[in-house]
Design a protein around this motif. Structure first.
Motif, PDB file in Angstrom:
ATOM      1  N   GLN A  86       3.384  47.687   8.316  1.00  0.00           N
ATOM      2  CA  GLN A  86       2.842  47.868   9.605  1.00  0.00           C
ATOM      3  C   GLN A  86       2.267  49.245   9.139  1.00  0.00           C
ATOM      4  N   TYR A 107       8.008  35.019   3.759  1.00  0.00           N
ATOM      5  CA  TYR A 107       9.335  34.774   4.122  1.00  0.00           C
ATOM      6  C   TYR A 107      10.088  33.918   3.222  1.00  0.00           C
ATOM      7  N   TYR A 112      12.175  38.420   5.010  1.00  0.00           N
ATOM      8  CA  TYR A 112      11.036  38.597   5.264  1.00  0.00           C
ATOM      9  C   TYR A 112      10.340  39.872   4.877  1.00  0.00           C
ATOM     10  N   LEU A 158       3.689  39.645   9.306  1.00  0.00           N
ATOM     11  CA  LEU A 158       4.399  39.003   8.474  1.00  0.00           C
ATOM     12  C   LEU A 158       3.625  38.923   7.045  1.00  0.00           C
ATOM     13  N   LEU A 183       3.854  44.770  13.677  1.00  0.00           N
ATOM     14  CA  LEU A 183       4.498  44.255  12.297  1.00  0.00           C
ATOM     15  C   LEU A 183       3.842  42.939  11.943  1.00  0.00           C
ATOM     16  N   PHE A 203       9.261  46.729  20.606  1.00  0.00           N
ATOM     17  CA  PHE A 203       8.426  45.606  20.487  1.00  0.00           C
ATOM     18  C   PHE A 203       9.248  44.409  21.019  1.00  0.00           C
ATOM     19  N   TYR A 241       7.406  42.499   5.916  1.00  0.00           N
ATOM     20  CA  TYR A 241       6.354  42.958   7.044  1.00  0.00           C
ATOM     21  C   TYR A 241       5.653  44.121   6.518  1.00  0.00           C
ATOM     22  N   MET A 248      10.646  31.667  12.286  1.00  0.00           N
ATOM     23  CA  MET A 248      10.045  32.980  12.096  1.00  0.00           C
ATOM     24  C   MET A 248       9.571  33.650  13.479  1.00  0.00           C
ATOM     25  N   LEU A 249       9.876  34.889  13.532  1.00  0.00           N
ATOM     26  CA  LEU A 249       9.388  35.533  14.757  1.00  0.00           C
ATOM     27  C   LEU A 249       7.954  36.073  14.958  1.00  0.00           C
ATOM     28  N   PHE A 287       5.711  39.057  16.364  1.00  0.00           N
ATOM     29  CA  PHE A 287       5.828  40.409  17.184  1.00  0.00           C
ATOM     30  C   PHE A 287       4.648  40.773  18.118  1.00  0.00           C
ATOM     31  N   GLY A 288       4.756  41.130  19.028  1.00  0.00           N
ATOM     32  CA  GLY A 288       4.085  41.906  19.796  1.00  0.00           C
ATOM     33  C   GLY A 288       3.308  43.314  19.104  1.00  0.00           C
TER      34      GLY A 288
END
Lengths: 111, 112
Positions: free
Chosen positions: B37, B48, B33, B45, B43, A88, B35, A98-99, A101-102
């Motif tokens: 999946q 957070y 955080y 979110l 992922l 990822f 997440y 905050m990230l 994600f791909g």
């Protein structure tokens, strides 16, 4: 909102072949991170790239951050069965905290 | 250092039941955080937190609630579980700057 796209979604390689996954963001990034998730496991942080055009290496893995800070790639040389998993990328927006994600690239290696 | 600890590891819920997924970290990270999946997917979110007492919605917050009363703990509450909430849930924490996230080992939830 920000989108991070990864290609390909899946990749089957013969052990010893090279592998590359590409990551593209719809917006300019502050930094980009790469994670590896083994089957049935959790994502594990690999590396972070911050500077435009940055290249970092970890043994057989080479990570690049594009000049415009909107794309990145991970290249694995001479894959091994231990490289199996999903890779990822995750981008941090400028002034973000905050990230994003791909979708990940799932790598399968045939021995 | 245990890192990020999630409990339980597996859970089966009936439609309409509620539960709390626990997450605790011992790295003194300010940012935490949650997440989810889905199988073969990336992922997403849920919520957070940037510090104790502060929480905010992520990309897919509907059907979930969180609280952050201490730096260490960040529980995720599911009210009225639905089959669409069947997923693997990961908790993560970070220093909130440019260092990587540390993920827990996940909770695999099935709603039937």
């Amino acid at each position: 909102g920000q989108q991070v796209m990864q290609i390909p979604q899946y990749q089957h390689v013969q052990e010893g072949e090279d592998f590359t996954t590409y990551c593209n963001s719809s917006t300019t990034l502050s930094n980009i991170q790469w994670y590896k998730q083994r089957p049935g496991g959790h994502p594990v942080f690999l590396i972070q790239l911050v500077k435009s055009g940055e290249v970092k290496k970890q043994k057989r893995l080479t990570f690049q951050f594009g000049e415009a800070k909107k794309n990145s790639s991970l290249h694995i040389t001479a894959t091994q069965t231990t490289d199996v998993g999903t890779y990822f990328c995750a981008g941090l927006r400028i002034a973000g905290n905050m990230l994003t994600f791909g979708g990940g690239t799932r790598l399968m290696v045939k021995p | 250092n245990a890192g990020v600890t999630q409990t339980p590891k597996f859970r089966i819920l009936k439609i309409g039941q509620s539960m709390t997924l626990q997450c605790t970290q011992d790295m003194n990270h300010n940012y935490m955080y949650w997440y989810r999946q889905d199988p073969g997917m990336g992922l997403k979110l849920i919520y957070y937190s940037v510090g104790a007492g502060i929480t905010d919605k992520g990309e897919v917050p509907n059907g979930y609630n969180v609280s952050r009363s201490t730096t260490e703990d960040f529980p995720l509450r599911l009210e009225l579980a639905a089959p669409s909430q069947t997923s693997v849930y990961f908790c993560a924490s970070s220093y909130g700057d440019t260092r990587g996230y540390t993920f827990g080992s996940g909770t695999r939830l099935t709603v039937v």
